[in-house]
Each structure stands twice: as C-alpha cells, then as structure tokens.
Design a protein around this motif. Structure first.
Motif, PDB file in Angstrom:
ATOM      1  N   PHE A 124      29.351  57.601  65.345  1.00  0.00           N
ATOM      2  CA  PHE A 124      29.330  57.094  66.709  1.00  0.00           C
ATOM      3  C   PHE A 124      30.758  56.754  67.116  1.00  0.00           C
ATOM      4  N   ALA A 125      31.064  56.854  68.400  1.00  0.00           N
ATOM      5  CA  ALA A 125      32.405  56.530  68.889  1.00  0.00           C
ATOM      6  C   ALA A 125      32.295  55.708  70.165  1.00  0.00           C
ATOM      7  N   SER A 126      32.826  54.492  70.139  1.00  0.00           N
ATOM      8  CA  SER A 126      32.776  53.641  71.329  1.00  0.00           C
ATOM      9  C   SER A 126      33.739  54.137  72.397  1.00  0.00           C
ATOM     10  N   ASP A 127      34.794  54.837  72.016  1.00  0.00           N
ATOM     11  CA  ASP A 127      35.727  55.481  72.939  1.00  0.00           C
ATOM     12  C   ASP A 127      36.004  56.859  72.356  1.00  0.00           C
ATOM     13  N   LEU A 128      35.209  57.833  72.787  1.00  0.00           N
ATOM     14  CA  LEU A 128      35.248  59.158  72.174  1.00  0.00           C
ATOM     15  C   LEU A 128      36.638  59.790  72.265  1.00  0.00           C
ATOM     16  N   SER A 129      37.265  59.710  73.418  1.00  0.00           N
ATOM     17  CA  SER A 129      38.591  60.317  73.573  1.00  0.00           C
ATOM     18  C   SER A 129      39.609  59.678  72.635  1.00  0.00           C
TER      19      SER A 129
ATOM     20  N   ASP B 125      25.966  46.874  62.731  1.00  0.00           N
ATOM     21  CA  ASP B 125      27.047  46.994  61.755  1.00  0.00           C
ATOM     22  C   ASP B 125      27.591  48.413  61.846  1.00  0.00           C
ATOM     23  N   THR B 126      28.864  48.549  62.132  1.00  0.00           N
ATOM     24  CA  THR B 126      29.425  49.866  62.425  1.00  0.00           C
ATOM     25  C   THR B 126      29.351  50.847  61.264  1.00  0.00           C
ATOM     26  N   ARG B 127      29.241  50.377  60.035  1.00  0.00           N
ATOM     27  CA  ARG B 127      29.186  51.309  58.912  1.00  0.00           C
ATOM     28  C   ARG B 127      27.788  51.482  58.347  1.00  0.00           C
ATOM     29  N   GLY B 128      26.863  50.616  58.698  1.00  0.00           N
ATOM     30  CA  GLY B 128      25.537  50.735  58.116  1.00  0.00           C
ATOM     31  C   GLY B 128      25.630  50.812  56.610  1.00  0.00           C
ATOM     32  N   ALA B 129      25.016  51.817  56.011  1.00  0.00           N
ATOM     33  CA  ALA B 129      25.034  51.982  54.561  1.00  0.00           C
ATOM     34  C   ALA B 129      26.272  52.736  54.079  1.00  0.00           C
ATOM     35  N   VAL B 130      27.102  53.201  54.996  1.00  0.00           N
ATOM     36  CA  VAL B 130      28.293  53.955  54.617  1.00  0.00           C
ATOM     37  C   VAL B 130      29.426  52.988  54.289  1.00  0.00           C
TER      38      VAL B 130
ATOM     39  N   MET C 177      43.052  52.672  51.069  1.00  0.00           N
ATOM     40  CA  MET C 177      42.025  52.562  52.109  1.00  0.00           C
ATOM     41  C   MET C 177      42.718  52.439  53.466  1.00  0.00           C
ATOM     42  N   CYS C 178      42.144  53.111  54.458  1.00  0.00           N
ATOM     43  CA  CYS C 178      42.776  53.222  55.768  1.00  0.00           C
ATOM     44  C   CYS C 178      41.763  52.896  56.865  1.00  0.00           C
ATOM     45  N   PRO C 179      42.102  52.003  57.798  1.00  0.00           N
ATOM     46  CA  PRO C 179      41.200  51.732  58.908  1.00  0.00           C
ATOM     47  C   PRO C 179      41.244  52.864  59.931  1.00  0.00           C
ATOM     48  N   ALA C 180      40.086  53.211  60.472  1.00  0.00           N
ATOM     49  CA  ALA C 180      39.968  54.223  61.522  1.00  0.00           C
ATOM     50  C   ALA C 180      39.172  53.605  62.683  1.00  0.00           C
ATOM     51  N   PRO C 181      39.070  54.275  63.818  1.00  0.00           N
ATOM     52  CA  PRO C 181      38.344  53.698  64.959  1.00  0.00           C
ATOM     53  C   PRO C 181      36.911  53.284  64.619  1.00  0.00           C
ATOM     54  N   ASP C 182      36.429  52.283  65.333  1.00  0.00           N
ATOM     55  CA  ASP C 182      35.053  51.776  65.242  1.00  0.00           C
ATOM     56  C   ASP C 182      34.690  51.252  63.864  1.00  0.00           C
ATOM     57  N   GLY C 183      35.668  50.694  63.164  1.00  0.00           N
ATOM     58  CA  GLY C 183      35.385  50.073  61.877  1.00  0.00           C
ATOM     59  C   GLY C 183      35.136  51.044  60.744  1.00  0.00           C
ATOM     60  N   VAL C 184      35.441  52.315  60.949  1.00  0.00           N
ATOM     61  CA  VAL C 184      35.279  53.294  59.876  1.00  0.00           C
ATOM     62  C   VAL C 184      36.386  53.071  58.855  1.00  0.00           C
ATOM     63  N   LEU C 185      36.016  53.073  57.599  1.00  0.00           N
ATOM     64  CA  LEU C 185      36.969  52.911  56.515  1.00  0.00           C
ATOM     65  C   LEU C 185      37.159  54.266  55.845  1.00  0.00           C
ATOM     66  N   LEU C 186      38.417  54.707  55.735  1.00  0.00           N
ATOM     67  CA  LEU C 186      38.735  55.968  55.081  1.00  0.00           C
ATOM     68  C   LEU C 186      39.396  55.696  53.745  1.00  0.00           C
ATOM     69  N   GLU C 187      39.032  56.467  52.750  1.00  0.00           N
ATOM     70  CA  GLU C 187      39.776  56.493  51.496  1.00  0.00           C
ATOM     71  C   GLU C 187      40.644  57.738  51.553  1.00  0.00           C
ATOM     72  N   LEU C 188      41.955  57.561  51.629  1.00  0.00           N
ATOM     73  CA  LEU C 188      42.894  58.667  51.550  1.00  0.00           C
ATOM     74  C   LEU C 188      43.229  58.826  50.075  1.00  0.00           C
ATOM     75  N   PHE C 189      43.072  60.033  49.517  1.00  0.00           N
ATOM     76  CA  PHE C 189      43.295  60.181  48.082  1.00  0.00           C
ATOM     77  C   PHE C 189      43.914  61.523  47.734  1.00  0.00           C
ATOM     78  N   GLU C 190      44.504  61.549  46.561  1.00  0.00           N
ATOM     79  CA  GLU C 190      44.995  62.786  45.951  1.00  0.00           C
ATOM     80  C   GLU C 190      44.762  62.675  44.453  1.00  0.00           C
ATOM     81  N   PHE C 191      44.750  63.813  43.794  1.00  0.00           N
ATOM     82  CA  PHE C 191      44.615  63.799  42.341  1.00  0.00           C
ATOM     83  C   PHE C 191      45.434  64.937  41.757  1.00  0.00           C
ATOM     84  N   ASP C 192      45.781  64.779  40.485  1.00  0.00           N
ATOM     85  CA  ASP C 192      46.478  65.819  39.740  1.00  0.00           C
ATOM     86  C   ASP C 192      45.429  66.626  38.999  1.00  0.00           C
TER      87      ASP C 192
END
Length: 133
Positions: A10-15, A60-65, A103-118
């Motif tokens: 969901f996006a409270s401000d889609l643009s 709750d903006t993330r629900g079970a996510v 961990m990185c905050p994104a719009p609407d309370g979405v939490l992103l895990e930015l990751f890399e691996f070898d």
C-alpha cells in the motif's frame, strides 16, 4: 512457471513512493494504470518486482511483514549513496564475514534489509538457497 513473483505494498502517497524506489534503488516503472478500482504501479527492482497500490496502509503498516530483502552488489557504496540522498539509517552495516546487511527505512513504514554476500564464502546450505541468483 511458478514461484514468488512480487511484493505488493500500500502507498499513502503513490507518486512519492514510486519516486523513492526509483531514485534510491534504481527501480523502473513497468506499468502505471488502474487495477481493482485504484492506480497501481508495477516496478522492476533489480531482479525483483514491486507493486505499489494507491491506498494508505491499513492499521499497522507492516502487518505480518517484518522487512523486504534487497540484494545489492556493493552494500557500502549503496549505503553511502543513500546517506547522501538523506536516508537516515538506525545503525551501521552488520558484517558476518560472508554476509553483510543494514536495515533501511522506506515510505509508509516499510523496512528494507539491504544486503550482499560473498558467494564463495557462503556455507553450503545458504549457497543452495541463493543458487541461480
């Protein structure tokens, strides 16, 4: 072919959300139109796909996510770029040798895990999980 295809948010401000995923993570709009009575934007985000729905999050903006995982090739470079663009991280990169994330905050309370691996250092069990990536 069957398999997990996309995450729909969901996006409270889609643009603003489209701009964030485009400007911060290089997302590309593949479709912008109406589905289910509301504007939807389908984006390619690296190898993944993100669907944004023009409707504010419910409750709750993330629900079970808990978070969305975003794999990158140069974590330190991406974090530096996002910090220059004004993203405020809550901590620093966690480094486990073969795996690094932040961990990185994104719009609407979405939490992103930015990751890399070898790839060469991954334990066999994890290598099988990421096979073909």
């Amino acid at each position: 072919m069957s398999g997990l295809h996309h995450t729909h948010l969901f996006a409270s401000d889609l643009s603003a959300s489209v701009a964030w995923y485009r400007d911060m993570l290089g997302g590309e709009v593949a479709f912008d139109g109406e589905f289910g009575g509301a504007r939807n934007v389908f984006m390619r985000l690296g190898r993944g796909r993100l669907h944004l729905y023009d409707q504010p999050p419910r409750g709750d903006t993330r629900g079970a996510v808990h978070h969305l995982g975003y794999q990158c090739d140069d974590l330190a470079g991406l974090v530096a770029e996002l910090r220059q663009k004004g993203v405020a991280f809550r901590g620093d990169i966690h480094d486990f040798g073969f795996w690094r994330y932040i961990m990185c905050p994104a719009p609407d309370g979405v939490l992103l895990e930015l990751f890399e691996f070898d790839e060469e250092e991954l334990p066999a069990q994890l290598a099988a999980y990421f096979e073909g990536e």
